[in-house]
Structures are given as C-alpha cells and as structure tokens.
Write an enzyme that holds these catalytic residues in place. Structure first.
Site, PDB file in Angstrom:
ATOM      1  N   GLY A  27      -3.258   2.419  -4.056  1.00 20.96           N
ATOM      2  CA  GLY A  27      -2.759   2.624  -5.409  1.00 20.96           C
ATOM      3  C   GLY A  27      -3.655   3.545  -6.225  1.00 20.96           C
ATOM      4  CB  THR A  52      -3.194  -7.961   6.709  1.00 23.36           C
ATOM      5  OG1 THR A  52      -2.996  -8.074   5.293  1.00 23.36           O
ATOM      6  CG2 THR A  52      -4.373  -8.832   7.099  1.00 23.36           C
ATOM      7  CG  ASN A  71      -6.328  -8.143  -1.699  1.00 26.17           C
ATOM      8  OD1 ASN A  71      -6.529  -7.480  -2.719  1.00 26.17           O
ATOM      9  ND2 ASN A  71      -5.133  -8.233  -1.144  1.00 26.17           N
ATOM     10  CB  CYS A  94      -1.091  -4.895  -8.456  1.00 27.94           C
ATOM     11  SG  CYS A  94      -2.718  -5.375  -7.869  1.00 27.94           S
ATOM     12  CG  ASN A 126       1.333  -1.932  -7.312  1.00 27.22           C
ATOM     13  OD1 ASN A 126       2.030  -2.938  -7.423  1.00 27.22           O
ATOM     14  ND2 ASN A 126       0.046  -1.980  -7.046  1.00 27.22           N
TER      15      ASN A 126
HETATM   16  C1  LIG Z   1      -6.901  -5.373   0.733  1.00 27.38           C
HETATM   17  C2  LIG Z   1      -5.510  -5.094   0.233  1.00 27.38           C
HETATM   18  C3  LIG Z   1      -5.310  -4.132  -0.771  1.00 27.38           C
HETATM   19  C4  LIG Z   1      -4.033  -3.862  -1.255  1.00 27.38           C
HETATM   20  N1  LIG Z   1      -3.857  -2.897  -2.216  1.00 27.38           N
HETATM   21  C5  LIG Z   1      -2.598  -2.605  -2.663  1.00 27.38           C
HETATM   22  C6  LIG Z   1      -2.375  -1.575  -3.627  1.00 27.38           C
HETATM   23  O1  LIG Z   1      -3.284  -0.879  -4.063  1.00 27.38           O
HETATM   24  N2  LIG Z   1      -1.097  -1.353  -4.064  1.00 27.38           N
HETATM   25  C7  LIG Z   1      -0.030  -2.076  -3.578  1.00 27.38           C
HETATM   26  O2  LIG Z   1       1.099  -1.833  -3.980  1.00 27.38           O
HETATM   27  N3  LIG Z   1      -0.219  -3.037  -2.649  1.00 27.38           N
HETATM   28  C8  LIG Z   1      -1.464  -3.319  -2.177  1.00 27.38           C
HETATM   29  N4  LIG Z   1      -1.643  -4.304  -1.218  1.00 27.38           N
HETATM   30  C9  LIG Z   1      -0.462  -5.033  -0.690  1.00 27.38           C
HETATM   31  C10 LIG Z   1       0.016  -4.467   0.630  1.00 27.38           C
HETATM   32  O3  LIG Z   1       0.435  -3.127   0.494  1.00 27.38           O
HETATM   33  C11 LIG Z   1       1.165  -5.304   1.209  1.00 27.38           C
HETATM   34  O4  LIG Z   1       2.238  -5.305   0.287  1.00 27.38           O
HETATM   35  C12 LIG Z   1       0.778  -6.749   1.490  1.00 27.38           C
HETATM   36  O5  LIG Z   1      -0.542  -6.825   1.934  1.00 27.38           O
HETATM   37  C13 LIG Z   1       1.692  -7.443   2.513  1.00 27.38           C
HETATM   38  O6  LIG Z   1       1.634  -6.825   3.792  1.00 27.38           O
HETATM   39  P1  LIG Z   1       0.657  -7.309   5.004  1.00 27.38           P
HETATM   40  O7  LIG Z   1       0.824  -8.788   5.149  1.00 27.38           O
HETATM   41  O8  LIG Z   1       1.108  -6.520   6.193  1.00 27.38           O
HETATM   42  O9  LIG Z   1      -0.731  -6.952   4.601  1.00 27.38           O
HETATM   43  C14 LIG Z   1      -2.922  -4.586  -0.727  1.00 27.38           C
HETATM   44  C15 LIG Z   1      -3.128  -5.539   0.279  1.00 27.38           C
HETATM   45  C16 LIG Z   1      -4.397  -5.802   0.768  1.00 27.38           C
HETATM   46  C17 LIG Z   1      -4.574  -6.838   1.851  1.00 27.38           C
END
Ligand SMILES: Cc1cc2nc3c(=O)[nH]c(=O)nc-3n(C[C@H](O)[C@H](O)[C@H](O)COP(=O)(O)O)c2cc1C
Ligand SMILES: Cc1cc2nc3c(=O)[nH]c(=O)nc-3n(C[C@H](O)[C@H](O)[C@H](O)COP(=O)(O)OP(=O)(O)OC[C@H]3O[C@@H](n4cnc5c(N)ncnc54)[C@H](O)[C@@H]3O)c2cc1C
Ligand code: FES
Lengths: 304, 270
Positions: free
Chosen positions: A46, A266, A69, A129, A126
């Site tokens: 982001g 993740t 996180n 968040c 986004n």
């Molecule tokens: C460490 C971390 C940082 C993230 N930063 C953002 C972000 O900056 N903007 C956003 O829209 N989602 C962010 N997310 C969410 C992920 O893009 C995703 O929607 C969420 O982790 C679910 O997918 P996953 O289970 O495959 O990780 C973040 C997730 C993690 C774990």
C-alpha cells in the site's frame, strides 16, 4: 491446450495468480526466487502520498495456522515509489497493480491520478486496512462514503483499471461489493485481513504492540471463500479472491467459488515459490480435467 | 542455486537440556553464510506452526552449516525432536554480516547466552585477534569453550552464578578488562555483540562512552526474512536531512532481516 489468461476490466492477465499487497514488497524482494514474468500481476505494498513509518514493534505474532500483523502501512510514499520502485517492475512483462491508501478523499484522488499518469495498469483501493486509526477502514465500512470514493476515483482515471479491496468486517460483504460495482469499480478484491488479538498470559500484554492486528494465512481461508461465494452471487464484475491460499488446490477452491483471479499473501513467507507453483498446479489441473479456459471453472460451484 | 532450498539434517546434538546443535546440508555451489548472517528454517509440517524461525550461522561445514539453538517455544521444541535424515525447508543465508575488522584493529567480541551462535564464526575467522567475553547464567550454558580459547586472543568467561569463569555479567568483565588492561583502549578497537537486549544496550553505551566502533546483532519477530513484509522493525535514529518528508514525532524503522540483523550501535534509537 488450456488457457490460463483472464480479464480484469480492460486489463489482461496472462495467469490468474497475483501477489497480495503487503506480502510481496515492491516485487524486487522476490525476484531472485521466481520469474516475475509468470505472474498475472504484481500487487505492491500500500502506497500513501507521504512516506509512512508504520507502527512500533512487535508488529506480528504467529497464531494457529496464521499470523496477526499490524505493520501500520509503512511505505516509501508516492514519490519514491514512482522514481525508485516502479521502473524496476516495468522491466518485467507483468501487470503492475498499486494498492493505495489515504486519510481523505483528496489523498486517494491525488494518488490515483498520479499513478494513472505514470501508467500503472490498475489501482487497488485499500479501504479496508485494519491497522491505521483514521481513514481506510472507515471508507470500507460506510456505505455512502465507499460509493462516493469509488465514483470519484473512477472519474479521475484515464487508463488504469480500478479495483476496490473490500473489508471483511462488514455483515454483508456482497452489499459492499455491489456498492463498489454501482459506483464504477472495474473489479473487487477480497478479503483483507480480519482484525484479531493475541495475549501473553504471563505479562498480560498483547502480543503485538498495536493490540489489534489483522489475521491472515490458512486460518482465514474458509471465511474468505464464503465471502467470495457471497460476492460472486451479487456482482457481475470480476473478483480477485484471497485469504489463506497456500497451494493450487486452495486457489482452485476460490476460482470455483467465483474468483476470476487469486492473490497470494502470507504463503510467500513460508515458500517464496508459492505463486509459480500455484500457476503450474492450476495448469496441470486443467489439463487433467480437459478444461480449455478458466472461465469454465469460475463460479462453477455445484450448489445443489 | 537458490537461497530457498531443502536441507537434510545430518546431526542434531544435545548440548544440554535446552541447547542443541543442528547440522544441515546446503546445495552445492550455494554461497556460504558470513558471520552475522542467518537462516530461516521451517520447523513444522503443515501449517501449524506456520512461519519459519530465524537462526544465526553458527559455523560453516564442508557440506553445509550448523546452527546452535535454544528451546524457546513450539518451533524449537519440534526441531529438537528432528532426527538426522529429516529434511527441512531453508531460506538463506540472509541479512548483512558483521563488517570485518581491519588488520590494524583489535576486536572485542561480546556474547550473552545463546548470542554466542551469532559471533562464534567471527572469532574463528580471525584467529588470535579477538578479546572474547562470553557470559551465561551458569557454566553448563557456556558452549565450545575449548574452541573459543584456541580461536581468541583471550577468552574471558562469566556466569551469573559463578559456576564457571568470573561471577557476574559480561559487562562486569568488560569493565574489568579495560581497567586492568588500560592500554587496550589506545588500540584501534572494534566491538561486536550479540545477546539479550539489555546487554546490547549496555554494550552500545560502553561503545559510545569509549568511542569504539560497535556492531550489534538484533532479533525481531520475522515473517518473510527477505524485506517484503515489514514485520521486523527496529527503531533507528533519524538522519536530519531525511526527517522532513515524514510526519513529525514518528520514529524511523529499519528492517532487521535485510538492513540488519547487524546494526551500527550508534544508529539504533534505544
Ligand atoms: C504483513 C502483511 C501486510 C499487508 N499489507 C497490506 C497492505 O498494505 N494493503 C492491503 O490492502 N492489504 C495488505 N495486507 C493484506 C493482504 O494483502 C491480504 O489481503 C491478506 O493477507 C489475506 O491474504 P493471505 O491470507 O494470503 O495473506 C497485508 C497482509 C500482511 C500479512
Ligand atoms: C536474526 C536472528 C537470529 C537468531 N539466531 C538464533 C540462534 O542462533 N539461536 C537461537 O537459539 N535463537 C536465535 N534466534 C531466536 C529464534 O529465532 C527464536 O528463539 C525462535 O524463533 C523461537 O521459536 P519457537 O517456535 O521455539 O518459539 P515461539 O515463542 O513458540 O515462537 C512464536 C513466534 O515468535 C517468534 N519468536 C519467538 N522468539 C523470538 C526471538 N527471540 N526472536 C525472533 N523471533 C522470535 C518465532 O519465530 C515465532 O514466529 C534468532 C532470531 C533472529 C531474529
Ligand atoms: S521479516 Fe519480512 S521484512 Fe523483515
């Protein structure tokens, strides 16, 4: 020959697999492990107008089959992104999707139009968040605000495709998807992390400094799948599904539930090759089932 | 050749009830880790525990590397039970190593507890060059003492309970060293430290007071290990020029996994 390409608005992805924002840095961090050219798109961390420092540590904590996180949207800011990060991504034959975050409508508009001018393929709003107090999540959970924001951003874009990233902290995500669609969003992506807490019983302190963090990883997959399923039944625009996808079989579940593309978050931390392994896995599944195009799978859940 | 590979465990030895030495293979032609670098190791099968665990290079071997680890929680408990022949997923070598001492420099190397894992290979790499101060709770938590004695110019041991070496902390030993060997402070010193945060804080302070170039190795909870997730933040001091673009009053963070784990002690905002 089965085709893996998909269409998100006017954007053509050569494979349905993209990175999830915040889990893939600015692409360069994983470029030594995988060929970025194979991804449908790279979705970057982001970006805000000004650089942001993020939250004090500890920022993460492991939970059963997942992690919490609270990074606090630490990022290099628009200027540095355009100058130092985007040129690198442009050397690859993959689409670039920029996740953006603002504190106000104006912030979002400025970000979107600058990135549009810079020629990024898509903008992911986004509005979901959980880690910053003001802004983001408020837009994502307020029906009126969401519609207004999406419409304003859509208006300001010349080329870039608009994706709205939905918050899972609403009782009816399909309704919010519909609001985004009605306001002109070209696609929706879901789900962002689900707010949660973990506590150290000895110190009685929260395990992450911000107390509340966003849950991601395999633990949230059933919830994410349910939300993709519900959203698919409400909108006609494409869905980018995510939440706990670890392998090709998980990704196929999302596609069958209604996702046109999937994002991997993740899982990259556990295995940096996950994205390309999923592409290969989907490809062999399609061959095995004699499917020629992904369209034949998307939303093909046999509910009866 | 990739920094993500499947390693085979060739040995997993108990050093005492809480500390173990694991030896792993790495792919041929893979770069060897430098002192101060680390690996992330998958301790679980399936998704629980999910994340990889970080361990410093203890020592390189002809076919791979060794780590020295302490049982902390679930992941390390699972590692303890792994038999030779088991394979594990590994990411590494990661992070920035300790800057090497120049020929003219004398090193002061300070290790507290399992912090020895991170500095051991540094002392071995520059034989008879370092003053090594090594402390732990008790004598049974001090490892590879004979090897360290061979490798270091001088080895000073300390324990909280006095069961081996001097009774007290490594900081007590350090103060004593400079007061009994005052000329040491006139040499060109470079200091390295790894151990509990309180110790690192005191070492940094000591370095500042005596104007010694000091490098410390940090720990932080990590997810990716490669700079992509921003989990592993450590607060650093702001450089004046950069300060403007950020909102006032916010600290500046660096990533332990790629900017560190070794930091110039002068940069850390304690
Ligand atoms: C460490 C971390 C940082 C993230 N930063 C953002 C972000 O900056 N903007 C956003 O829209 N989602 C962010 N997310 C969410 C992920 O893009 C995703 O929607 C969420 O982790 C679910 O997918 P996953 O289970 O495959 O990780 C973040 C997730 C993690 C774990
Ligand atoms: C760069 C670096 C080098 C390290 N080198 C060594 C070493 O050589 N030998 C050694 O014994 N230990 C080392 N550690 C600490 C080691 O990573 C933790 O002890 C280990 O992750 C604990 O895992 P667990 O599952 O047993 O504990 P749990 O408490 O069950 O772990 C839960 C979560 O917290 C994380 N965690 C817990 N304690 C720490 C910690 N101190 N630092 C970072 N993450 C932690 C785990 O990785 C995991 O994600 C190092 C840490 C870092 C960051
Ligand atoms: S552990 Fe992911 S950025 Fe350091």
């Amino acid at each position: 020959m089965s085709r893996l390409d998909v269409q998100i608005g006017s954007m053509h992805l050569k494979t349905p697999v993209v990175s999830a924002s915040g889990c893939f840095g600015y692409g360069e961090e994983y470029s030594e492990f995988i060929d970025l050219n194979r991804l449908g798109a790279v979705v970057v961390k982001g970006i805000s107008l000004k650089p942001m420092h993020g939250n004090p540590p500890p920022r993460i904590c492991e939970t059963p089959c997942g992690m919490l996180n609270s990074i606090g949207l630490q990022n290099v800011g628009l200027k540095v992104f355009l100058k130092e990060k985007l040129p690198f991504l442009r050397t690859f034959d993959t689409k670039v999707i920029v996740n953006i975050f603002g504190n106000s409508m104006k912030d979002y508009e400025k970000l979107a139009s600058s990135l549009d001018d810079a020629g990024v393929d898509a903008i992911e709003l986004n509005v979901s968040c959980p880690n910053v107090r003001k802004g983001g999540i408020w837009f994502g959970t307020d029906r009126k605000m969401l519609g207004k924001l999406v419409a304003a951003i859509k208006e300001s874009l010349q080329h870039s495709v608009l994706i709205t990233k939905l918050s899972p902290t609403v009782s009816d995500i399909g309704e919010f998807a519909q609001i985004a669609e009605d306001a002109g969003s070209d696609a929706v992506s879901l789900i962002n992390t689900i707010p949660g807490i973990a506590i150290d019983i000895n110190t009685r302190k929260p395990k992450i400094r911000n107390i509340i963090g966003g849950l991601s990883g395999p633990a949230i997959k059933p919830i994410a799948l349910r939300m993709v399923y519900e959203t698919y039944r409400r909108v006609t625009i494409p869905i980018i599904g995510m939440g706990g996808i670890m392998n090709a079989s998980d990704a196929l579940e999302f596609i069958i539930a209604g996702a046109t593309a999937v994002a991997i978050g993740t899982a990259n931390f556990i295995n940096p090759l996950t994205t390309v392994e999923i592409i290969d896995g989907i490809s062999s599944f399609m061959k095995q089932k004699n499917l020629t195009a992904l369209d034949d799978l998307t939303g093909s859940l046999h509910a009866g | 050749m990739s920094r993500y590979f499947t390693a085979t465990i060739t040995a997993n030895l108990s050093l005492n009830s809480r500390h173990f030495l694991m030896e792993l293979t790495s792919p041929k032609n893979e770069n060897q880790a430098l002192p101060g670098q680390f690996y992330m190791i998958g301790a679980g099968r399936g998704y629980d525990p999910l994340l990889k665990r970080a361990f410093s290079l203890f020592r390189n071997t002809p076919d791979g590397f060794q780590i020295l680890y302490r049982i902390q929680g679930r992941g390390t408990a699972l590692m303890r039970d792994m038999k030779a022949g088991t394979s594990v997923e590994v990411l590494g070598p990661l992070g920035r190593p300790y800057p090497e001492p120049s020929k003219k420099q004398t090193s002061l190397v300070i290790a507290g507890g399992v912090g020895i894992a991170s500095v051991f290979s540094l002392v071995e790499k520059f034989p008879k060059q370092a003053y090594m101060l090594y402390g732990a709770r008790s004598g049974e938590d001090l490892f590879y003492v004979a090897e360290l004695r061979d490798a270091a110019r001088a080895l000073i041991l300390s324990t909280d309970d006095g069961s081996l070496g001097k009774k007290g902390t490594v900081m007590d030993s350090l103060q004593e060293l400079v007061s009994t060997h005052a000329p040491l402070l006139n040499e060109r010193l470079i200091m390295y430290a790894c151990g509990p945060e309180q110790m690192l804080r005191e070492v940094s302070h000591f370095g500042m007071v005596h104007n010694i170039q000091t490098y410390i190795s940090f720990e932080a909870h990590m997810a990716c290990g490669v700079g992509a997730c921003l989990s592993c933040a450590v607060a650093v001091k702001k450089k004046k020029r950069k300060q403007k673009s950020y909102q006032d009053g916010e600290p500046l963070y660096k990533k332990v996994c790629t900017d560190g784990p070794v930091f110039d002690a002068g940069d850390v905002a304690w």
